[in-house]
Write a protein that holds these residues in place. Structure first.
Motif, short mmCIF file in Angstrom:
data_model
loop_
_atom_site.label_atom_id
_atom_site.label_comp_id
_atom_site.label_asym_id
_atom_site.label_seq_id
_atom_site.Cartn_x
_atom_site.Cartn_y
_atom_site.Cartn_z
N SER A 229 0.81 -1.19 0.03
CA SER A 229 -0.06 0.00 -0.02
C SER A 229 0.80 1.08 -0.08
O SER A 229 0.42 2.23 -0.49
CB SER A 229 -1.02 0.05 1.13
OG SER A 229 -0.21 -0.18 2.53
N GLY A 403 -5.73 -2.45 -2.57
CA GLY A 403 -4.32 -2.62 -2.44
C GLY A 403 -3.82 -1.50 -1.34
O GLY A 403 -2.99 -1.81 -0.65
N MET A 404 -4.14 -0.21 -1.70
CA MET A 404 -3.75 0.91 -0.88
C MET A 404 -4.13 0.84 0.61
O MET A 404 -3.73 1.43 1.31
CB MET A 404 -4.57 2.17 -1.51
CG MET A 404 -3.86 2.65 -2.57
SD MET A 404 -4.56 4.30 -3.31
CE MET A 404 -4.09 5.52 -1.53
N PHE A 405 -5.27 0.01 0.88
CA PHE A 405 -5.81 -0.08 2.10
C PHE A 405 -5.28 -1.43 3.01
O PHE A 405 -6.17 -1.81 3.84
CB PHE A 405 -7.13 0.20 2.23
CG PHE A 405 -7.62 1.56 1.77
CD1 PHE A 405 -7.61 2.62 2.84
CD2 PHE A 405 -7.92 2.03 0.63
CE1 PHE A 405 -7.77 3.85 2.54
CE2 PHE A 405 -8.30 3.24 0.18
CZ PHE A 405 -8.27 4.28 1.30
N ASP A 406 -4.37 -2.08 2.47
CA ASP A 406 -4.33 -3.19 3.36
C ASP A 406 -2.85 -2.96 4.11
O ASP A 406 -2.47 -3.79 4.94
CB ASP A 406 -3.39 -4.49 2.10
CG ASP A 406 -2.11 -4.05 1.62
OD1 ASP A 406 -1.57 -3.07 2.04
OD2 ASP A 406 -1.78 -4.96 0.60
#
Length: 481
Positions: A229, A403-406
């Motif tokens: 991320s 994917g940005m917020f994993d």
């Protein structure tokens, strides 16, 4: 022909010398502008010159017909001819494939497979969205009684095809550009110097900012599933600076080049990343397009003078059309919708015109802590929107957001092995420099001390050479729109 190409650096001096040294009459100079503009555009594909000529002929004669008509019905008929023909050409070349593909996808949803033989691989002509809107504004202004038609075809052809702003704007109004083309132009030294400064500043933004960030952005968006991320956030932020450096850099070069020929184009960017809300952002970003939609679509629909539900409709229409104008992809539609959703709360609270002044966060401690968070929040919202703008499909955009917020973290290595710290230093210095010149977007290097001016010239040229990468695609992002 690209502004940042060897071809242009040979082409421009030749046209410039002929324009000022060998031609004295306005008509002769306008003939040169038309010929050079057609050469400039034909450098990509000479076959599409016919489209510019068709748009020029349509609105030249329709404009006169509208003005000379005695009845409102006839005026509307001629305006309708202009609108239908211009938008018909634009719609065919820009949206034919999009609507066919969308239709096929919709019927496949119901289990119907179809591969029709009548689908076409339509190529999008460079700049068609820009010069189509420019010619349309001429006819519409005549219809609205704000402009009288010109009877000089060469002057009108020069207005439509003026090469500095032909393929990516600013989208000029006939009321501003056409009188300048029609009247005698005088060589003014200060105007020439300002033009060269703008060209240098625009070239720096294009080469050192946009082109240097392009390989990083391309790598992250192409392989977003493989990155954590932290890298995806970096890719979104870098694309925000890439598209700003690319598009505003083009506008600066265009405005600067026009100055060399004694012509003043409208400003297209006013440091949008210092905006304190979305409404202010759209007053500072791609100004020529946002004001075009305001004057020729939003206000004719009733603007904010109608019932609230109709005003909401008008706001959504403006942002949806703006999104669709940028490209034939559902990602642009969603991008426009997102900005509409962000804008509406400001409209309901009557705070959409709250920030009309120049940002001055260093004015006081209170100003700093009240305005910097607003600037960062607006930049964050705009950056999230850029993910839809940059993605090839809605599915890709959704996966990118996921994917940005994993919340995973890892360092990023440049695909060509360059030091990433250099890019961070460059962007920080760029933002700080833009803040200190934020009051005058048309003369960014016009420092009062001569030594500082020349030091800035040398520094920018050094950075252009330092960050120049021959392996990068040097075309401008907005050429595809």
């Amino acid at each position: 022909m690209l502004f940042n190409s060897l071809d242009f650096f040979i082409f421009l001096p030749i046209v410039y010398i002929c324009y000022w040294a060998f031609l004295r009459k306005t008509g002769q100079r306008n003939v040169l502008l038309v010929i050079s503009s057609y050469i400039f555009y034909g450098w990509w594909d000479y076959r599409f010159l016919s489209l510019i000529l068709i748009s020029t002929l349509i609105d030249f004669f329709v404009g006169q017909a509208v003005y000379n008509s005695n009845s409102v019905s006839k005026k509307r008929l001629f305006v309708s001819i202009s609108v239908c023909l211009n938008l018909g050409i634009l719609g065919f070349f820009k949206y034919f494939n999009f609507f066919v593909d969308s239709f096929l996808d919709s019927i496949r949803f119901f289990g119907i497979q179809m591969e029709p033989s009548w689908t076409l691989n339509v190529i999008l002509p460079v700049g068609i969205s820009f010069y189509t809107f420019q010619t349309l504004s001429y006819t519409l202004d005549i219809y609205r009684g704000k402009l009288q038609p010109t009877h000089n075809f060469i002057s009108f052809a020069a207005f439509v095809a003026f090469f500095p702003q032909l393929v990516a704007g600013p989208i000029e109004r006939a009321s501003n550009l056409l009188p300048q083309i029609s009247r005698t132009r005088v060589f003014r030294y200060n105007q020439q110097v300002e033009g060269l400064r703008l060209m240098l500043w625009g070239l720096f933004k294009k080469v050192a900012i946009a082109d240097s960030l392009a390989p990083i952005v391309d790598d992250i968006f192409l392989n977003h599933a493989a990155y954590p991320s932290s890298t995806l956030l970096l890719g979104a932020i870098f694309f925000g600076f890439q598209i700003y450096g690319d598009f505003s850099g083009y506008s600066d070069i265009a405005i600067g080049t026009a100055k060399l020929f004694g012509i003043e184009l409208m400003s297209n960017f006013k440091f949008p990343y210092f905006s304190r809300d979305i409404a202010e952002f759209w007053r500072r970003w791609h100004i020529s397009l946002s004001t075009w939609f305001r004057d020729y679509l939003y206000i004719p629909l009733g603007g904010s003078r109608v019932k609230k539900i109709l005003t909401i409709r008008n706001v959504f229409i403006i942002f949806l059309v703006s999104g669709l104008w940028h490209g034939a992809n559902w990602t642009f539609v969603v991008w426009g919708l997102l900005h509409a959703v962000l804008f509406l709360p400001l409209f309901f609270l009557k705070s959409n015109r709250r920030y009309l002044d120049t940002p001055n966060v260093l004015n006081s401690v209170h100003t700093f802590f009240s305005e910097v968070p607003r600037i960062l929040w607006t930049f964050a919202m705009v950056t999230f929107g850029w993910i839809f703008f940059r993605s090839e499909s809605l599915g890709e955009a959704v996966h990118y957001f996921q994917g940005m917020f994993d919340f995973s973290w890892d360092s990023y290595l440049h695909p060509r092995g360059y030091r990433m710290i250099d890019y961070f230093i460059l962007l920080i210095c760029f933002v700080l420099f833009e803040y200190f010149i934020r009051k005058d977007e048309r003369n960014p290097l016009g420092f009062s001390h001569r030594s500082i001016r020349w030091a800035s010239y040398c520094l920018l040229m050094f950075l252009i050479i330092l960050f120049y990468d021959d392996g990068v695609d040097r075309s401008f992002i907005y050429f595809q729109f």
